[in-house]
Design an enzyme around this catalytic site. Structure first.
Site, PDB file in Angstrom:
ATOM      1  CG  ASP A  11      -1.984   1.043   1.199  1.00  0.00           C
ATOM      2  OD1 ASP A  11      -2.074   1.757   0.186  1.00  0.00           O
ATOM      3  OD2 ASP A  11      -2.740   1.141   2.180  1.00  0.00           O
ATOM      4  CG  ASP A 105      -3.422   3.751  -3.426  1.00  0.00           C
ATOM      5  OD1 ASP A 105      -4.330   3.034  -3.888  1.00  0.00           O
ATOM      6  OD2 ASP A 105      -3.583   4.488  -2.439  1.00  0.00           O
ATOM      7  CD  GLU A 106      -5.336  -1.439  -0.905  1.00  0.00           C
ATOM      8  OE1 GLU A 106      -5.597  -2.145   0.079  1.00  0.00           O
ATOM      9  OE2 GLU A 106      -6.077  -0.507  -1.295  1.00  0.00           O
TER      10      GLU A 106
END
Length: 470
Positions: A11, A105-106
């Protein structure tokens, strides 16, 4: 659960705000809030400096400004975030062929398919440390928090334990020891309503939850929810890392500065949103059978109405007519804050992005995960002059004499720009007329481009309330 800790969850920390701080040297170490900059905007991401003042994702921008009035409030730059995300996802795919992106983003990574001598804790820890170092290198300084465990659930929990820039590995056999003292809200799907129902039943921690039988949980929460909660309370999660995930719907939502009361205007907005949805369906080769509208009233009551069609469609007219017909049954006389249209029942996965609608969409767009980021509110009747020139806080621009910079603020026919980039020191601030031909928007290169270029155009012109600079 797997026998080894072989599921990695990465993350990127405060991703959107971190990209802004990277590219805007004057904002480094200062509070930054990315999201809707208007009165009814919603925070997408806040930097850790802003979080110290209580600003959080999904908070209204109005409340965020009250808590942290000195923060920089930026409308977001999807192109910059996407380009950075591509670098990170490529790095993850170099580690393992099984990477499941959850958002820009993950992502989950299956380390069982990585080229490793074994899956012992020291080995996977070393890989994660090297991965975090390389993320910083390729992104220009962004940090990532990583969790590794024997399941996706535990890996996600672990990545949240030592933020920012943390690494937590859960050794096999210790999963229940980790979970027992945690609050029940650590379990996915346990929101405020479920927390309250469990509290009334004397349950506040995972350890408390483990003392309740599955039958009792089913009676409290329903069959599906109760079963899942019971399984996860004991860390039982056999979900695989899937390179592609199915999304259930494609949708566009708009939040408006003034309550909407004109039914004709609402119908017009639904028609435009239906067109956006249809274009996105066709672009990705999908269609769906269920059309849904979402209406948030003036008092924040949210209504959803759906209709299932005889056969799948990607036709704008069909979606628009169905959406307008669904609106007919709702009482909107008190005013409407939000309107949305969605189509579900898709055959394949569609990547939903933070800025799902085009950059010139005159309504805010909302992503299921990341909140809202508005290009501009709808054009008022009779408006002919855009006092902002279409410039929005944070937008990348380039000037013929001063070079590249970003929009500090715009309004009353004036745009203020700070001239700096990720590779320069904090730069000077200059103001220009919004119609100055020497100032143009700077476009980020496509992710596959090797070198940035100076492709330019004037920003899209939409009326927008003047926004103060950071």
């Amino acid at each position: 659960m797997r026998a080894q800790a072989s599921v990695l969850h990465l993350d990127l920390d405060a991703f959107y705000a971190a990209v802004e701080q990277r590219d805007k040297p004057s904002l480094r170490g200062k509070p930054v809030v990315v999201g809707g900059v208007g009165g009814r905007g919603v925070v997408a991401t806040a930097s850790y400096e802003a979080r110290a003042y209580g600003v959080r994702s999904a908070m209204s921008t109005r409340e965020a400004r009250a808590r942290c009035p000195h923060a920089a409030y930026l409308s977001g730059r999807f192109e910059a975030y996407r380009a950075t995300s591509v670098l990170v996802m490529d790095l993850l795919r170099a580690c393992s062929p099984l990477v499941e992106p959850l958002s820009l983003d993950e992502a989950f990574v299956d380390l069982a398919r990585a080229d490793l001598p074994d899956l012992e804790v020291p080995t996977v820890t070393g890989l994660a440390e090297d991965l975090r170092r390389r993320v910083q290198e390729v992104t220009g300084g962004l940090t990532a928090s990583v969790g590794i465990a024997s399941s996706k659930f535990l890996a996600k929990v672990a990545s949240d334990l030592d933020k920012p820039d943390g690494l937590v590995v859960v050794p096999p056999g210790t999963e229940l020891d980790l979970l027992r003292p945690m609050h029940v809200s650590v379990i996915p799907g346990v929101g405020p309503a479920t927390v309250e129902r469990l509290r009334r039943g004397g349950v506040s921690t995972v350890a408390d939850l483990q003392q309740i039988s599955e039958d009792e949980l089913v009676r409290m929460l329903g069959k599906a929810h109760g079963h899942v909660l019971h399984e996860l309370a004991f860390a039982r999660d056999d979900r695989q890392v899937e390179p592609e995930r199915e999304t259930k719907s494609v949708s566009v939502e708009g939040t408006y500065e003034q309550d909407l009361t004109d039914r004709k205007l609402m119908e017009s907005l639904l028609t435009r949103q239906a067109g956006d949805v249809a274009r996105r369906l066709r672009k990705n080769g999908f269609s769906g059978r269920t059309v849904t509208i979402k209406v948030r009233l003036y008092d924040f009551t949210t209504l959803n109405r759906s209709a299932t069609l005889p056969s799948p469609t990607d036709e704008e007219g069909v979606i628009a007519r169905t959406a307008r017909r669904l609106l007919e049954d709702l009482d909107t006389s008190g005013g409407v804050r939000l309107l949305g249209v969605g189509v579900s029942g898709l055959a394949d996965w569609v990547q939903e992005e933070l800025f799902g609608a085009a950059a010139d969409d005159p309504a805010e767009t909302e992503d299921e995960t990341h909140g809202t980021v508005p290009p501009a509110p709808p054009k008022p009747v009779g408006a002919s002059v855009d006092a902002t020139g279409g410039y929005r806080p944070g937008m990348d621009v380039v000037h013929e004499e001063h070079g590249r910079g970003w929009v500090w603020g715009a309004g009353k026919g004036v745009v203020t720009v700070r001239f700096e980039t990720a590779d320069t020191p904090p730069g000077p601030v200059r103001s220009f007329a919004v119609v100055d031909p020497a100032l143009t928007r700077w476009k980020w290169p496509a992710p596959e481009d090797d070198q940035p270029d100076e492709r330019q155009d004037k920003p899209d012109h939409h009326p927008e309330h003047p926004e103060p600079g950071p």
